[in-house]
Design an enzyme around this catalytic site. Structure first.
Site, PDB file in Angstrom:
ATOM      1  CG  ASP A   1      -1.654   1.246   1.465  1.00 54.59           C
ATOM      2  OD1 ASP A   1      -2.341   1.676   0.522  1.00 54.59           O
ATOM      3  OD2 ASP A   1      -1.549   1.818   2.571  1.00 54.59           O
ATOM      4  CG  MET A   2       1.480   3.463  -3.020  1.00 52.11           C
ATOM      5  SD  MET A   2       1.246   4.289  -4.616  1.00 52.11           S
ATOM      6  CE  MET A   2       2.401   5.657  -4.452  1.00 52.11           C
ATOM      7  CG  ASP A   3      -1.526   7.767   0.175  1.00 50.11           C
ATOM      8  OD1 ASP A   3      -0.910   8.834   0.246  1.00 50.11           O
ATOM      9  OD2 ASP A   3      -1.984   7.302  -0.895  1.00 50.11           O
TER      10      ASP A   3
ATOM     11  CB  THR B   1      -1.950   2.210  -4.147  1.00 50.73           C
ATOM     12  OG1 THR B   1      -2.358   3.480  -3.630  1.00 50.73           O
ATOM     13  CG2 THR B   1      -1.805   2.333  -5.652  1.00 50.73           C
ATOM     14  N   GLY B   2      -4.970   2.437  -3.420  1.00 46.44           N
ATOM     15  CA  GLY B   2      -6.217   3.066  -3.825  1.00 46.44           C
ATOM     16  C   GLY B   2      -5.998   4.194  -4.810  1.00 46.44           C
TER      17      GLY B   2
ATOM     18  CE  LYS C   1      -5.223  -0.942  -1.577  1.00 45.97           C
ATOM     19  NZ  LYS C   1      -4.286  -0.299  -0.629  1.00 45.97           N
TER      20      LYS C   1
ATOM     21  CG  ASP D   1      -2.679   2.600   6.310  1.00 43.90           C
ATOM     22  OD1 ASP D   1      -3.111   3.687   6.739  1.00 43.90           O
ATOM     23  OD2 ASP D   1      -2.668   2.321   5.103  1.00 43.90           O
ATOM     24  CB  SER D   2      -6.771   1.846   5.390  1.00 41.32           C
ATOM     25  OG  SER D   2      -6.076   2.956   5.901  1.00 41.32           O
TER      26      SER D   2
ATOM     27  CG  ASN E   1      -7.805   0.732   1.032  1.00 45.44           C
ATOM     28  OD1 ASN E   1      -7.107   0.685   2.044  1.00 45.44           O
ATOM     29  ND2 ASN E   1      -7.562   1.600   0.053  1.00 45.44           N
TER      30      ASN E   1
END
Length: 245
Positions: free
Chosen positions: A5-7, A39-40, A170, A193-194, A196
């Site tokens: 994941d990115m953010d 990522t989203g 994902k 972290d989230s 998604n």
């Protein structure tokens, strides 16, 4: 394969890749690990980071609505029907909350929405999102959308909701990547972290939650690492890929 994941995961709070994370991603890549983004974000905002790291690996974007073989070769794209987008936008206006949507052509929100029905129709819609810190509005919107039975409903922050077509996540994107790379999901480390990120954390051989992750993500992960401001990605690479403490 290492799916990031990115953010809130790869990127620190300044939206930067730390020197330590960059170093160990390079080490993993040289060791034959396919380090990739899941990522989203859409391609427009994810690509500069892939280029910064010199990655030519696949990308799972927009929570799985796009899967890319390489940063420049599209493998699969799943669009959202326009009538869904229009209904979700009307709901955002009715509740007076911030909204945004990813399309193939870019990202649109309350301030730059296509001006005409014809302009809306010309877009290839990929994902819709809401943001509100109001403790009543967001749960009410989510409850209505759950009643549709046609959506994957997640978040990338406790104050938002992200919507993709049912079955698109994902994890579904990573399954596609594994298929064309000849890998099994058991060979994947997935970090996030989230909400998604939950689908890929559940299905990966090793699902890792960040130290700053939402509690539900930490509860379902196989391991919890340091925060995104403490080089959590580098620590996972060191420990689980190279066996270093």
């Amino acid at each position: 394969m290492l799916a990031l994941d990115m953010d809130g995961t790869l990127l620190n709070e300044e939206k930067e890749i730390s020197g330590e994370n960059r170093r160990w991603i390079g080490e993993a890549s040289r060791a034959g690990i396919a380090v990739m983004f899941s990522t989203g974000r859409g391609r427009q905002s994810a690509l500069p980071y892939a280029e910064q790291l010199g990655l030519e690996t696949p990308m799972v974007l927009v929570n799985g609505s796009e899967v890319w073989r390489t940063p420049n070769e599209l493998y699969k794209r799943t669009l959202m029907p326009l009538d869904w987008i229009r209904t979700m936008r009307k709901m955002a206006l009715d509740y007076d909350v911030w909204y945004w949507a990813y399309a193939v052509q870019g990202i649109f929100n309350r301030e730059n929405w296509p001006k005409t029905p014809e302009a809306e129709e010309a877009m290839g819609w990929l994902k819709f999102g809401y943001y509100s810190e109001n403790p009543v509005k967001l749960p009410a919107i989510r409850k209505t959308l759950e009643g549709w039975g046609t959506l994957e409903i997640t978040n990338s922050h406790p104050f938002n909701i992200e919507l993709n077509p049912l079955g698109i996540s994902k994890a579904s994107g990573l399954r596609d990547v594994c298929e064309f790379l000849g890998l099994e999901m058991s060979q994947v480390i997935a970090m996030g972290d989230s909400e998604n990120d939950l689908s890929m954390i559940r299905e990966a051989g090793l699902g890792v939650a960040m130290g700053n992750a939402q509690d539900e993500v930490k509860a379902e992960a196989d391991a919890v690492t340091a925060t995104n401001d403490e080089d959590g990605v580098a620590r996972v690479i060191r420990r689980y890929i190279f066996g270093l403490e």
